[in-house]
Scaffold this active site. Sequence first.
Site, PDB file in Angstrom:
ATOM      1  N   GLY A 100       5.562 -31.512 -29.051  1.00 13.29           N
ATOM      2  CA  GLY A 100       5.659 -30.309 -29.880  1.00 13.29           C
ATOM      3  C   GLY A 100       6.669 -30.486 -31.013  1.00 13.29           C
ATOM      4  O   GLY A 100       7.657 -31.207 -30.871  1.00 13.29           O
ATOM      5  N   ARG A 160       0.166 -35.668 -28.327  1.00 13.35           N
ATOM      6  CA  ARG A 160       0.662 -35.684 -26.948  1.00 13.35           C
ATOM      7  C   ARG A 160       0.006 -36.765 -26.083  1.00 13.35           C
ATOM      8  O   ARG A 160      -0.050 -36.634 -24.864  1.00 13.35           O
ATOM      9  CB  ARG A 160       0.425 -34.318 -26.298  1.00 13.35           C
ATOM     10  CG  ARG A 160       1.279 -33.195 -26.842  1.00 13.35           C
ATOM     11  CD  ARG A 160       1.236 -31.985 -25.929  1.00 13.35           C
ATOM     12  NE  ARG A 160       1.928 -30.842 -26.496  1.00 13.35           N
ATOM     13  CZ  ARG A 160       3.234 -30.652 -26.427  1.00 13.35           C
ATOM     14  NH1 ARG A 160       4.004 -31.523 -25.812  1.00 13.35           N
ATOM     15  NH2 ARG A 160       3.783 -29.585 -26.966  1.00 13.35           N
ATOM     16  N   ASP A 193       8.453 -35.743 -21.544  1.00 14.05           N
ATOM     17  CA  ASP A 193       7.224 -36.507 -21.324  1.00 14.05           C
ATOM     18  C   ASP A 193       7.137 -37.692 -22.286  1.00 14.05           C
ATOM     19  O   ASP A 193       6.751 -38.792 -21.903  1.00 14.05           O
ATOM     20  CB  ASP A 193       5.989 -35.604 -21.513  1.00 14.05           C
ATOM     21  CG  ASP A 193       5.838 -34.609 -20.368  1.00 14.05           C
ATOM     22  OD1 ASP A 193       6.181 -34.966 -19.225  1.00 14.05           O
ATOM     23  OD2 ASP A 193       5.384 -33.477 -20.617  1.00 14.05           O
ATOM     24  N   LYS A 242      14.218 -34.921 -28.377  1.00 17.06           N
ATOM     25  CA  LYS A 242      13.681 -33.794 -29.142  1.00 17.06           C
ATOM     26  C   LYS A 242      13.071 -32.764 -28.226  1.00 17.06           C
ATOM     27  O   LYS A 242      12.424 -33.132 -27.254  1.00 17.06           O
ATOM     28  CB  LYS A 242      12.595 -34.344 -30.086  1.00 17.06           C
ATOM     29  CG  LYS A 242      11.733 -33.311 -30.730  1.00 17.06           C
ATOM     30  CD  LYS A 242      10.244 -33.481 -30.449  1.00 17.06           C
ATOM     31  CE  LYS A 242       9.840 -33.097 -29.066  1.00 17.06           C
ATOM     32  NZ  LYS A 242       8.391 -32.993 -28.833  1.00 17.06           N
ATOM     33  N   THR A 243      13.264 -31.528 -28.435  1.00 14.94           N
ATOM     34  CA  THR A 243      12.454 -30.418 -27.930  1.00 14.94           C
ATOM     35  C   THR A 243      13.199 -29.101 -28.122  1.00 14.94           C
ATOM     36  O   THR A 243      14.391 -29.015 -27.816  1.00 14.94           O
ATOM     37  CB  THR A 243      12.007 -30.533 -26.452  1.00 14.94           C
ATOM     38  OG1 THR A 243      11.278 -29.365 -26.109  1.00 14.94           O
ATOM     39  CG2 THR A 243      13.131 -30.703 -25.447  1.00 14.94           C
ATOM     40  N   ASP A 277      12.758 -26.712 -26.362  1.00 19.99           N
ATOM     41  CA  ASP A 277      12.920 -26.117 -25.032  1.00 19.99           C
ATOM     42  C   ASP A 277      14.339 -26.269 -24.481  1.00 19.99           C
ATOM     43  O   ASP A 277      14.738 -25.517 -23.589  1.00 19.99           O
ATOM     44  CB  ASP A 277      11.947 -26.763 -24.030  1.00 19.99           C
ATOM     45  CG  ASP A 277      10.497 -26.596 -24.443  1.00 19.99           C
ATOM     46  OD1 ASP A 277      10.235 -25.821 -25.384  1.00 19.99           O
ATOM     47  OD2 ASP A 277       9.633 -27.239 -23.834  1.00 19.99           O
TER      48      ASP A 277
HETATM   49  P1  FBP Z   1       7.737 -30.503 -26.235  1.00 26.07           P
HETATM   50  O1  FBP Z   1       8.155 -30.454 -24.802  1.00 26.07           O
HETATM   51  O2  FBP Z   1       6.790 -31.578 -26.525  1.00 26.07           O
HETATM   52  O3  FBP Z   1       8.915 -30.533 -27.159  1.00 26.07           O
HETATM   53  O4  FBP Z   1       6.951 -29.165 -26.572  1.00 26.07           O
HETATM   54  C1  FBP Z   1       7.558 -27.941 -26.506  1.00 26.07           C
HETATM   55  C2  FBP Z   1       6.646 -26.772 -26.664  1.00 26.07           C
HETATM   56  O5  FBP Z   1       6.944 -26.107 -27.877  1.00 26.07           O
HETATM   57  C3  FBP Z   1       6.751 -25.821 -25.479  1.00 26.07           C
HETATM   58  O6  FBP Z   1       7.797 -24.901 -25.641  1.00 26.07           O
HETATM   59  C4  FBP Z   1       5.387 -25.189 -25.451  1.00 26.07           C
HETATM   60  O7  FBP Z   1       5.039 -24.755 -24.164  1.00 26.07           O
HETATM   61  C5  FBP Z   1       4.491 -26.311 -25.886  1.00 26.07           C
HETATM   62  O8  FBP Z   1       5.265 -27.140 -26.713  1.00 26.07           O
HETATM   63  C6  FBP Z   1       3.284 -25.828 -26.645  1.00 26.07           C
HETATM   64  O9  FBP Z   1       2.460 -26.911 -26.876  1.00 26.07           O
HETATM   65  P2  FBP Z   1       1.393 -27.001 -28.040  1.00 26.07           P
HETATM   66  O10 FBP Z   1       2.137 -27.263 -29.306  1.00 26.07           O
HETATM   67  O11 FBP Z   1       0.575 -28.172 -27.641  1.00 26.07           O
HETATM   68  O12 FBP Z   1       0.660 -25.710 -28.082  1.00 26.07           O
END
Ligand code: FBP
Length: 559
Positions: A82, A146, A177, A203-204, A206
Amino acid sequence: MKELSSLQIERLKYQPKLPSSLSGGINNLTLVEGNKTECVKDAEQIKELFKNTYGKPVVTFKSSNQTEDAPVRNIGVILSGGQAPGGHNVIAGLYDALKQSNPQNKLYGFLGGPSGIIEGEYIEFTPEKINAYRNTGGFDIIGSGRTKLETEEQFQKALKVCQNLNITGVVIIGGDDSNTNAAMLAEWFVKNNAGIQVIGCPKTIDGDLKNEQIEISFGFDTATKTYAELIGNILRDANSAKKYWHFVKLMGRSATHVGLEVALQTQPNITLISEEVEQKQMSLKQIVNYIADIVAKRADMGKNFGIALIPEGLIEFIPEIKSMISNLNDVLATLENDNSYTSADENTKFNIIKNKLNAADSAVYDSLPVMIKKQLLMDRDPHGNVQVSKIETEKLLIEMVSNKLTEMKKAGTYNGKFSAQCHFFGYEGRCAFPSNFDADYCYSLGYNAFALMKFGLTGYLSSVKNLSSPANEWVAGGVPLTMMMNMEKRHGQFKPVIKKALVELNGPVFKVLEENREKWALEDKYIFPGSIQYFGPSCVCDITTETLKLENAAKLTAV
Ligand code: FBP
């Protein structure tokens, strides 16, 4: 016609700060090795799977007066998972370090995430390309994805692509991941004498990729400030109109770091914390009763409005639903290639699932509204995670709270008006212009990633610590990726993965919420943080998150 906004033009000129250990030049560094490391859990299995990269020491850098040789190198970079504010600056920092080290060096960007290195889709960065993206949000410089890197075939393809470009180092910018991918690739390259190093960058938005060595992942600072601005605006709207309850689901996947941080920045009436729900073994019904009780108490005070923050991953932490999802994941794994399921209509699917789940889980699944039942069957992401962003918990709670209040009205225990609005904030914050903190932190992480490569390290995560202090006092170094790993079930099988950091209920951040939430529920102690400031006094431009401030202050008192 305008091509750039005024802010875009000004941000391109911003010069990110570096820790003083790195600012003396990329070829003037000394590496300091710490002790050997162990992984967080399941050491025997992790050691066996990562025979070549397990147990390496934590390292830090010091600036040195001696200039080292800098042979020509080609490096590849991947943005993975993400989006998070600051990704472009990681690439800019990496590029600047690499060119400073030797102007003949080249940086390749793999397109569309990890699939780019497998398919051989890439660009070579030029100064013009990098300069157009400095200090900007987004991952659009090369895109993200991803794809999970795990098969022999994928590794062989990646090797070929790197060999064709003379690449001897790959930087993977990603969350837990994606850095699991980085660890797997690093191990495979060493095992096969490929001569290609792999370095990860944390990175994230979250905020769940953190531990003793990694204080915070990049993007959390900017994303939470963006959500806090929006929540602050809604708090003011609610307090002005006095007629709506706003239920806001906040991104953050499993952990509630985002929700907790935003709560501390804005002080809303209700903040649910998934980790607490699990610890207290709260059922869905108890959560609904908790919210309805606050709604009723506020109604008694003449206040038929308020804000409730709902963490994105809540549903996975409610014990009866958690058990059902775990059972459901196993069932879905067996149905992946079963045509009678994949081609069935919605109702038939519900029935197949209901019959395959064990009795208790089947009853829970069946009790949920159709909308949620359907959302729970959606494809898992390539890493096996439920796509919680697509599960409308905020709507589920509004419906259930509304039903509960109707019952309470009949029983004479509630006499208010409940009119609710729902929101989901996530994508709004992931590509914001990085705050000064994230701009500096990301640039340092990228620059530092190249420093780790210069010393021949592989299977490491770029680390920059002491982040509550001014940037020149930050401590740059690296942490072995295997140190953060354990075994977890994904797609029905146990796999090595980086352990997610959840909110610590004994930690200093949650304590602030715990001590204040009763007051915040009934008295209106709202705070309006306003938007991120990029220019102006340091007291508004350089503030870190409450989470970082409180966690680092607690570490200092513990020493
Ligand atoms: P990462 O763990 O890859 O940083 O992604 C975070 C995130 O933004 C989460 O908070 C959310 O649940 C998910 O990505 C949403 O995924 P997508 O962008 O595939 O809809």
